[in-house]
Design an enzyme around this catalytic site. Structure first.
Site, mmCIF file in Angstrom:
data_model
loop_
_atom_site.group_PDB
_atom_site.id
_atom_site.type_symbol
_atom_site.label_atom_id
_atom_site.label_comp_id
_atom_site.label_asym_id
_atom_site.label_seq_id
_atom_site.Cartn_x
_atom_site.Cartn_y
_atom_site.Cartn_z
ATOM 1 N N ASP A 134 22.192 44.069 19.659
ATOM 2 C CA ASP A 134 21.071 43.560 20.446
ATOM 3 C C ASP A 134 21.553 42.625 21.553
ATOM 4 O O ASP A 134 21.054 42.672 22.685
ATOM 5 C CB ASP A 134 20.075 42.822 19.542
ATOM 6 C CG ASP A 134 19.189 43.784 18.759
ATOM 7 O OD1 ASP A 134 19.366 45.005 18.944
ATOM 8 O OD2 ASP A 134 18.345 43.329 17.974
ATOM 9 N N ASP A 164 15.373 43.309 12.376
ATOM 10 C CA ASP A 164 15.398 44.105 13.600
ATOM 11 C C ASP A 164 14.282 45.138 13.529
ATOM 12 O O ASP A 164 14.228 45.952 12.600
ATOM 13 C CB ASP A 164 16.759 44.793 13.745
ATOM 14 C CG ASP A 164 16.847 45.628 15.003
ATOM 15 O OD1 ASP A 164 16.930 45.047 16.092
ATOM 16 O OD2 ASP A 164 16.809 46.872 14.893
ATOM 17 N N THR A 183 10.600 44.670 18.145
ATOM 18 C CA THR A 183 9.472 44.165 17.349
ATOM 19 C C THR A 183 8.299 43.836 18.256
ATOM 20 O O THR A 183 7.150 44.170 17.951
ATOM 21 C CB THR A 183 9.901 42.915 16.555
ATOM 22 O OG1 THR A 183 11.083 43.207 15.811
ATOM 23 C CG2 THR A 183 8.804 42.474 15.605
#
Length: 540
Positions: A408, A65, A99
């Site tokens: 997420d 993550d 990311t």
């Protein structure tokens, strides 16, 4: 003329001579930011690598993550810290793409560095990048698809896409429906414009496997039932109270010692304590309470042996050490009100549930409260439903990553509630933006044309990275992807499973529009901020 203005000495003293310093500062800033971007780049996509991070205490963290990695890294350079803040901003706004946003910012900084070497002014570059980002958002909105929250199939595909790049990705068939159902449970799909993820509680329990993870349509407590006095561990038709006082003898405000020489005085003290506790427990029973949740206190013990004995006789289930931070969630979940003292203990402050029981599974224990009877919300009032998810795993590393992955997936569904549109993933949005901006750059003139083209080239970093991390021929894949988008195939994307480019509808990779748009906007804003820095000085 210069002498008349009084600035001749400035040139002579070399104040404006050192033009190399701003360039050196920008280069150093860009280098530091790109180093952070390259560090997380290999973690992008379903085949991305994980990172092991060790803190000063020797504790390990394994994750892919982006936001978690950057927050855990010991980043010293101020510009590198800006990349950490960028990832955190994306996590707050969209919850996913943490990311991607750092990789895009790194690619834009690389493009800006090449433009700076050509002699283009940083302000011109940053302003052009901002306009290009605004144009990119329009392109993404144009290729997005509107969605209704009743379209469960699309919601599941979105959650599965988010989970596919995680360590627990091979359990996405279990976790994706759980994420979708949890969000839909705590909102009104027709009127809600946001999701309060604090209404979804994830309780981690070591033991078992990820397959044992379950969603409880009710409440789960970490604390076990007090069984030392032989009290009940299962209550049907429960009447629940949360108390903020303790069932133990009172203590003076100041630390005192009482020396008792006469056994008759000792008996009197014990009798007073017994009567004090008996009155409290009888008052609790009189209010028809049979499940007692006791808030943690540092002043005195929550219960003692005598009060536990009274509770056991009256068949009252007791759970202690409820944290102060949990009280609001528990009240919202059970419909009860916190009770500060025994005098205000009344029946109207209790919550009700069909069943309260202690569950034991694979060496772990937790309390499950199901069948909670909450009053129906009135028109215009917020939905107060809560959901608990019991995450299981072999060790804490797996559990922590499962929690981050579920977070997420929940954020992805939240994005759809905020902006009800989705878009094809797998590098398709970035290639479409690159294609559009390349065409647009040819219609522009001067430095703006060069900046737009540089922005377009930088956007190809996402499909390139996806292909590289999957072990594919990146040049071949991106070239084919570019060609198919040129022909009008906006849905063509990098297929990891197929090992090339897909877009015929046999495989669907979807993500919320908000994830893409916020990533581009936040990345371009950060790049603008970094490019405008021309000196670094220490404050006093």
């Amino acid at each position: 003329m210069a002498a008349a203005l009084g600035i001749q000495g400035s040139f002579g003293n070399g104040v404006f001579k050192d033009k190399e310093k701003p360039m050196a500062v920008r280069s150093a800033n860009i280098l530091a930011a790109r180093a952070v971007s390259e560090a997380v780049r290999t973690s992008l996509g379903p085949r991305g690598m994980d990172k092991m991070i060790q803190n000063g205490k020797g504790e390990n963290l394994i994750t892919n993550d982006g936001n978690t990695m950057l927050k855990s890294m010991a980043v010293m350079h101020p510009t590198a810290k800006m990349m950490t803040n960028l990832s955190n901003a994306q996590d707050i706004e969209a919850g996913d793409g943490t990311t991607s946003v750092v990789i895009i910012a790194g690619a834009l900084l690389g493009a800006a560095d090449r433009l700076l070497q050509k002699g283009i002014h940083p302000t011109v570059i940053s302003e052009s990048f901002q306009r290009a980002a605004a144009e990119a958002v329009k392109v993404l909105e144009g290729m997005s698809m509107k969605i209704d929250l009743s379209d469960r199939t699309s919601l599941l595909q979105l959650a599965e896409t988010s989970l596919s790049s995680k360590i627990v990705g091979h359990h996405r068939d279990l976790l994706a429906p759980m994420s979708v159902d949890a969000v839909l449970r705590v909102i009104d799909p027709k009127t809600s414009t946001n999701v309060d993820l604090r209404n979804i509680r994830i309780v981690k329990k070591v033991g078992g496997t990820i397959e044992d993870t379950e969603m409880v349509n009710g409440l789960v407590l970490n604390q076990p039932v007090i069984k030392s006095a032989g009290g009940p561990t299962r209550i049907e038709k429960a009447r629940i109270a949360i108390i903020q006082f303790q069932l133990s003898p009172p203590k003076p405000d100041m630390e005192n010692q009482i020396v008792v020489n006469d056994y008759r005085q000792m008996d009197k003290i014990l009798k007073e304590e017994r009567q004090y506790l008996l009155n409290m427990v009888q008052k609790i029973k009189k209010a028809k309470c049979n499940v007692l949740l006791i808030q943690k206190s540092i002043l005195r013990d929550a219960v003692n042996e005598m009060s536990l004995n009274f509770l056991q006789r009256l068949k009252i289930l007791a759970i202690k050490d409820i944290e102060r931070e949990e009280v609001e969630f528990l009240c919202k979940s059970t419909g009860c009100k916190p009770i500060a003292n025994i005098d205000s203990f009344t029946e109207d402050k209790l919550g009700s549930a069909d069943l309260v029981e202690e569950v034991s599974n694979s060496g772990a224990r937790w309390v499950k409260i199901t069948g909670i009877n909450l009053p129906k919300p009135t028109a215009g009032s917020p939905v107060n439903n809560t959901v608990s998810i019991v995450a299981r795993g072999a060790n804490t590393l797996v559990l922590d990553e499962a929690e981050r992955s579920l977070h997420d997936a929940l954020c992805v569904i939240r994005c759809l509630v905020k902006k009800r549109a989705l878009i094809v993933g797998g590098g398709a949005p970035e290639i479409e933006v690159a294609n559009h901006l390349s065409k647009l750059s040819r219609s522009l003139s001067g430095t703006e044309s060069i900046c737009y083209k540089a922005f377009a080239d930088a956007m190809e970093v996402i499909p390139t990275t996806l292909a590289e991390n999957a072990g594919l021929n990146a040049i071949k894949v991106v070239t084919e992807l570019r060609s198919r988008h040129e022909k009008g195939e906006k849905g063509a994307f990098v297929s990891i499973r197929g090992g090339g480019v897909a877009g015929d509808g046999s495989e669907r990779v979807l993500q919320p529009l908000l994830v893409c748009t916020s990533a581009i906007e936040l990345a371009s804003e950060t790049v603008k901020m970094i490019l405008r820095i021309d000196d670094i000085a220490l404050s006093r």
